[in-house]
Scaffold this motif. Structure first.
Motif, PDB file in Angstrom:
ATOM      1  N   SER A  18       1.106   3.134  12.232  1.00 28.41           N
ATOM      2  CA  SER A  18       0.373   2.611  11.100  1.00 28.41           C
ATOM      3  C   SER A  18       1.163   1.830   9.901  1.00 28.41           C
ATOM      4  CB  SER A  18      -0.515   3.785  10.490  1.00 28.41           C
ATOM      5  OG  SER A  18       0.396   4.885   9.724  1.00 28.41           O
ATOM      6  N   VAL A  19       2.336   2.294   9.685  1.00 27.03           N
ATOM      7  CA  VAL A  19       3.050   1.684   8.620  1.00 27.03           C
ATOM      8  C   VAL A  19       3.735   0.362   9.220  1.00 27.03           C
ATOM      9  CG1 VAL A  19       4.922   1.585   7.091  1.00 27.03           C
ATOM     10  CG2 VAL A  19       3.391   3.668   7.252  1.00 27.03           C
ATOM     11  N   GLN A  66       0.724  -1.060  -0.001  1.00 26.24           N
ATOM     12  CA  GLN A  66      -0.179   0.134  -0.081  1.00 26.24           C
ATOM     13  C   GLN A  66       0.966   1.271   0.047  1.00 26.24           C
ATOM     14  OE1 GLN A  66      -2.936   0.103   3.152  1.00 26.24           O
ATOM     15  NE2 GLN A  66      -3.062  -2.259   3.174  1.00 26.24           N
ATOM     16  N   SER A  67       0.684   2.268  -0.644  1.00 26.42           N
ATOM     17  CA  SER A  67       1.051   3.470  -0.648  1.00 26.42           C
ATOM     18  C   SER A  67       0.826   4.150   0.604  1.00 26.42           C
ATOM     19  CB  SER A  67       0.604   4.430  -1.821  1.00 26.42           C
ATOM     20  OG  SER A  67       0.692   3.971  -2.955  1.00 26.42           O
ATOM     21  N   PHE A  68       1.754   4.935   1.279  1.00 24.52           N
ATOM     22  CA  PHE A  68       1.407   5.762   2.534  1.00 24.52           C
ATOM     23  C   PHE A  68       2.563   6.906   2.349  1.00 24.52           C
ATOM     24  CE2 PHE A  68       5.099   2.659   3.067  1.00 24.52           C
ATOM     25  CZ  PHE A  68       6.195   3.458   3.701  1.00 24.52           C
ATOM     26  N   THR A  69       2.286   8.054   3.285  1.00 26.78           N
ATOM     27  CA  THR A  69       3.177   9.213   3.464  1.00 26.78           C
ATOM     28  C   THR A  69       3.344   9.160   4.877  1.00 26.78           C
ATOM     29  OG1 THR A  69       1.814  10.198   1.446  1.00 26.78           O
ATOM     30  CG2 THR A  69       2.921  11.675   3.278  1.00 26.78           C
ATOM     31  N   LEU A  70       4.742   9.390   5.070  1.00 30.89           N
ATOM     32  CA  LEU A  70       5.123  10.061   6.455  1.00 30.89           C
ATOM     33  C   LEU A  70       6.209  11.350   6.361  1.00 30.89           C
ATOM     34  CD1 LEU A  70       6.183   6.287   7.853  1.00 30.89           C
ATOM     35  CD2 LEU A  70       4.172   7.904   8.633  1.00 30.89           C
ATOM     36  N   ALA A 107       5.128   5.127  -3.059  1.00 32.98           N
ATOM     37  CA  ALA A 107       4.045   4.700  -3.717  1.00 32.98           C
ATOM     38  C   ALA A 107       4.450   3.839  -4.991  1.00 32.98           C
ATOM     39  CB  ALA A 107       3.145   6.015  -4.510  1.00 32.98           C
ATOM     40  N   THR A 138       5.960  10.356   0.249  1.00 31.28           N
ATOM     41  CA  THR A 138       5.145   9.428  -0.192  1.00 31.28           C
ATOM     42  C   THR A 138       5.857   8.278  -0.637  1.00 31.28           C
ATOM     43  OG1 THR A 138       3.254  11.092  -0.472  1.00 31.28           O
ATOM     44  CG2 THR A 138       3.050   9.022  -1.550  1.00 31.28           C
ATOM     45  N   ASP A 166       7.180   7.148  11.833  1.00 36.24           N
ATOM     46  CA  ASP A 166       5.899   6.498  12.041  1.00 36.24           C
ATOM     47  C   ASP A 166       5.569   6.444  13.643  1.00 36.24           C
ATOM     48  OD1 ASP A 166       3.621   4.825  11.630  1.00 36.24           O
ATOM     49  OD2 ASP A 166       4.634   2.979  11.323  1.00 36.24           O
ATOM     50  N   MET A 169       1.051  -2.215   9.060  1.00 36.12           N
ATOM     51  CA  MET A 169       0.860  -2.689   7.804  1.00 36.12           C
ATOM     52  C   MET A 169       1.630  -3.817   7.536  1.00 36.12           C
ATOM     53  SD  MET A 169       1.048  -0.413   4.278  1.00 36.12           S
ATOM     54  CE  MET A 169       0.910   1.025   5.397  1.00 36.12           C
ATOM     55  N   TYR A 170       2.717  -3.691   7.944  1.00 39.71           N
ATOM     56  CA  TYR A 170       3.606  -4.817   7.666  1.00 39.71           C
ATOM     57  C   TYR A 170       4.094  -5.944   8.827  1.00 39.71           C
ATOM     58  CZ  TYR A 170       4.732  -2.315   3.634  1.00 39.71           C
ATOM     59  OH  TYR A 170       4.676  -1.599   2.387  1.00 39.71           O
TER      60      TYR A 170
END
Length: 182
Positions: free
Chosen positions: A135-136, A47-51, A62, A60, A131, A139-140
């Motif tokens: 959330s990231v 998934q894409s994410f921005t931190l 992506a 980002t 982070d 995610m992993y």
């Protein structure tokens, strides 16, 4: 007299349960040592994410990308294992892969965050994503006190996940995957 039941429906049900359990214990193609068998992220689209980083610049992640991406996530305990991995991968691959560090900072109170950013600016001149909420890391399925390395191909598929410090076996497995996807 003890009566034996026919080896019909109950045997089929038992075998079905055993085969289902075995599928969770059998590694998927691309899974390696350091990956939990239940971790079914290998082969999944990332998934894409921005931190933001320690300089408060947003970044980002992506896909697709121009190079394979290696995400290295670690909390305070796992951060000690990241630098040896980065050194080894840069020595072998140079600029043909992208490596991005992500500090797992879940639970750090807001008043302390500027201090953490300042410390990271002085210790890590290269961008380290922060982070704060985890959330990231969630995610992993990151583990505490270890480096969580996620190797992602150019199209954004998770190629492998390795958890822990550099070892000859882990290094061989990560390099084998990177050699295939470069």
């Amino acid at each position: 007299m003890i009566r034996r039941a026919a080896a019909g429906p109950w045997l089929v049900a038992l075998l079905t349960v055993l085969f289902t359990l075995a599928s969770f214990l059998t590694p998927l193609p691309g899974q390696h040592i350091g990956v939990l068998a239940a971790d079914r992220l290998v082969g999944v689209q990332a998934q894409s994410f921005t931190l933001t980083d320690q300089y408060n610049r947003p970044r980002t992640i992506a896909f697709p990308t121009t190079k394979p991406l290696v995400l290295m996530l670690g909390d305070r305990g796992g951060s000690e294992q990241i630098e040896p991995w980065v050194r080894e991968l840069y020595q072998r691959y140079g600029d043909s892969i992208e490596i991005q560090g992500i500090a797992i900072l879940r639970g750090v109170p807001s008043p302390i965050r500027p201090i953490i950013r300042s410390q990271l600016r002085s210790r890590a001149p290269k961008s380290v994503l922060l982070d704060w909420g985890g959330s990231v890391a969630d995610m992993y399925h990151c583990q505490s006190d270890v480096c969580n390395m996620i190797v992602i191909d150019r199209q954004g598929r998770i190629s492998t996940i390795v958890r822990g410090g550099v070892s000859a076996e882990r290094s061989r497995l990560v390099c084998q995957v990177l050699d295939q996807i470069r």
